[in-house]
Design an enzyme around this catalytic site. Structure first.
Site, PDB file in Angstrom:
ATOM      1  N   CYS A  82       0.840  -1.204   0.000  1.00 33.60           N
ATOM      2  CA  CYS A  82       0.000   0.000   0.000  1.00 33.60           C
ATOM      3  C   CYS A  82       0.878   1.258   0.000  1.00 33.60           C
ATOM      4  O   CYS A  82       1.481   1.572  -1.016  1.00 33.60           O
ATOM      5  CB  CYS A  82      -0.971  -0.032   1.178  1.00 33.60           C
ATOM      6  SG  CYS A  82      -2.350   1.124   0.979  1.00 33.60           S
ATOM      7  N   HIS A 115      -3.666  -5.176   0.449  1.00 30.33           N
ATOM      8  CA  HIS A 115      -3.127  -5.714   1.707  1.00 30.33           C
ATOM      9  C   HIS A 115      -3.197  -7.240   1.697  1.00 30.33           C
ATOM     10  O   HIS A 115      -4.264  -7.826   1.949  1.00 30.33           O
ATOM     11  CB  HIS A 115      -3.910  -5.163   2.900  1.00 30.33           C
ATOM     12  CG  HIS A 115      -3.637  -3.728   3.185  1.00 30.33           C
ATOM     13  ND1 HIS A 115      -2.626  -3.317   4.007  1.00 30.33           N
ATOM     14  CD2 HIS A 115      -4.240  -2.607   2.717  1.00 30.33           C
ATOM     15  CE1 HIS A 115      -2.619  -1.991   4.056  1.00 30.33           C
ATOM     16  NE2 HIS A 115      -3.584  -1.538   3.279  1.00 30.33           N
ATOM     17  N   GLU A 133      -1.985  -9.237   3.819  1.00 30.04           N
ATOM     18  CA  GLU A 133      -1.943  -9.790   5.171  1.00 30.04           C
ATOM     19  C   GLU A 133      -3.316  -9.986   5.797  1.00 30.04           C
ATOM     20  O   GLU A 133      -3.450 -10.710   6.791  1.00 30.04           O
ATOM     21  CB  GLU A 133      -1.093  -8.897   6.088  1.00 30.04           C
ATOM     22  CG  GLU A 133      -1.684  -7.528   6.413  1.00 30.04           C
ATOM     23  CD  GLU A 133      -1.385  -6.455   5.379  1.00 30.04           C
ATOM     24  OE1 GLU A 133      -1.533  -5.270   5.705  1.00 30.04           O
ATOM     25  OE2 GLU A 133      -1.000  -6.802   4.240  1.00 30.04           O
TER      26      GLU A 133
END
Length: 510
Positions: free
Chosen positions: A78, A168, A170
């Protein structure tokens, strides 16, 4: 020990990146973006986190990505991706609209970073800037329906790989995001994935032996997971040179003081139990404000702990159950955040007692602490206990605290927790407890009119307590709990259930 460093630019997801990295048995550290990086043979790669900032702001956080990539592979996520694009000559501009939530990532590139990924996969976006043009010597790896650049890599000669992801990977909503991170760690950084619980325990005990030697360690224990696992590790390193002190502040759950001492005896820890209930009740008399009560309880703990610790001669170290979220939060990227509530800790004690700190768990998350505890064969009943606040029932009694109110809440809380366990719901809840409210209401029991206290039940689901949702417990179960409490705990005639999530509410009421 090989490791990955995550440079934190202030993203709400930074801890989650670290958790995923560790799931792949790779050790990682989070450090502020402006902290010096130590490049050695153990450092295998660097991940740049997201940020609430825009790369186009005058004081946007910066690092020299080119110099980092001269030494190790880099993955920007990001903001980290946008910063990479801008530093190498790309164009980053405000998006026509802020992109937040699920979207489809589209790629036909079989770069090592995207190995084993579907050509179309769901990812999670959270950004207001977009990369409009890539720098020279960079290759597009994928896009979405809304943005032209969702993933890229560098082709710069004499440089380690540099990758950027606008989304993202994660978070849970990026369905194949963990695979991307695994590819970066294993295939691009050549991590061997050898960081396991057993590996940690062996190294930790060896390091504690070297650090402590034949000196004594004193440690305040709470009966919680963190302090128990930390104490067990220290005990395995130095045996009875660890002196544990477990203080009954009169604000524990029903029978908790006696039960925890029995648990410590089974583990073999050298622990003294101190009954200081009356001392704490006197200190709390007349205190009604949450922060006032927290500080009173914390200061009383320090006073008793200091008094008991001085009975032990020639102590050099203070043991603490500090875990990694505590360390990260104390090293905030943007300075100290506003105080929502002070945390009960041994604040000021090391300076006062001139002791060196021993914190064997300061690199671990809560779930990792539990895995270490399991490896150490600590009982599952103790390891799987719900978190319990340091100030105990003192902040679950709204308003002033008295011994009578504590006993009333202990009985009601005991009914709630035991029924959660009996109905096999305890393990589905991250934290549960009861709050005694300073509200009385009229009730009817038999032919008598009552005017008694109201009790609020609180149960939440969470991963680490940083965010939480109220637990959707079955109605018939809540009815059973209410009925048991009202019928068997004299002094309470009304039970309510808290359905607030965090944020905006906190888990505890005070």
């Amino acid at each position: 020990m090989e490791k990955i460093i995550i440079l934190d630019f202030g993203s709400q997801y930074t801890q989650l990146i670290a958790r995923v990295v560790r799931e792949f048995n790779v050790f990682c550290e989070i450090i502020p973006f402006n902290q010096a990086i130590i490049f050695d043979s153990q450092l295998k790669g660097i991940i740049l986190s997201g940020s609430p900032c825009s790369v186009n702001e005058v004081n946007a956080p910066q690092v020299d990505i080119r110099s980092i990539a001269n030494k190790v592979p880099v993955l920007g996520i990001c903001y980290g991706a946008q910063l990479t694009a801008k530093q190498f000559g790309g164009l980053v501009e405000k998006s026509n609209k802020r992109e937040y939530g699920r979207t489809n990532f589209i790629t036909s590139n079989k770069d090592p970073l995207l190995s084993n990924l579907d050509n179309i996969t769901q990812v999670w976006m959270s950004h207001s800037d977009s990369i409009k043009k890539l720098p020279e010597d960079f290759t597009l790896l994928g896009h979405t329906d809304n943005i032209p650049v969702a993933a890229f890599k560098s082709n710069i000669q004499d440089s380690c790989p540099i990758y950027g992801l606008q989304f993202h990977p994660e978070v849970y909503h990026s369905t194949q995001g963990k695979m991307i991170l695994r590819n970066f760690l294993v295939d691009l950084c050549n991590c061997t994935q050898t960081w396991t619980s057993a590996h940690f325990i062996t190294d930790c005990i060896e390091n504690l032996k070297k650090q402590i030697g034949d000196k004594k360690v004193v440690m305040g224990l709470s009966g919680g997971v963190d302090s128990t696992v930390a104490a067990t590790l220290i005990h395995k390193a130095i045996g009875d040179n660890l002196y544990g002190i477990f203080i009954d502040n009169g604000l524990l759950r029903k029978n908790e003081f006696e039960e925890v001492l029995k648990d410590y005896k089974k583990i073999g820890l050298n622990v003294s139990g101190i009954n200081a209930r009356e001392f704490f009740y006197k200190k709390l008399a007349g205190k009604t404000l949450p922060e006032e009560k927290r500080k009173t309880i914390g200061n009383a703990f320090i006073e008793i702990f200091d008094q008991e610790a001085h009975k032990i001669t020639d102590v050099h170290f203070l043991g603490q159950g500090t875990i990694y979220p505590d360390v990260i939060e104390s090293a905030s990227v943007h300075g100290p955040s506003a105080t929502i509530k002070s945390h009960h800790n041994v604040g000021g004690l090391p300076d006062k007692m001139k002791l060196k700190l021993i914190e064997p768990l300061r690199t671990l998350f809560k779930d990792e602490v539990r895995r270490i505890g399991k490896e150490l064969e600590i009982s599952s009943d103790l390891l799987n206990r719900h978190p319990f606040p340091g100030p105990g029932l003192g902040i679950r009694i709204i308003g002033d605290v008295t011994e009578e109110k504590v006993q009333l809440l202990q009985e009601a809380d005991d009914v709630f927790i035991n029924l959660l366990k009996k109905r096999d719901l305890y393990k589905n809840v991250w934290q549960a407890g009861a709050m005694l409210l300073p509200v009385k209401s009229v009730g009817v029991m038999g032919d008598e009119r009552t005017y008694e206290f109201t009790l609020a039940l609180r149960a939440v689901t969470s991963v680490d307590g940083m965010t939480a949702d109220w637990a959707h417990l079955p109605y018939d179960f809540l009815a059973e709990v209410s009925n048991e409490i009202i019928n068997h705990v004299r002094g309470i005639n009304r039970v309510v259930y808290d359905i607030s999530s965090k944020p905006p509410a906190t888990i505890e009421w005070e």
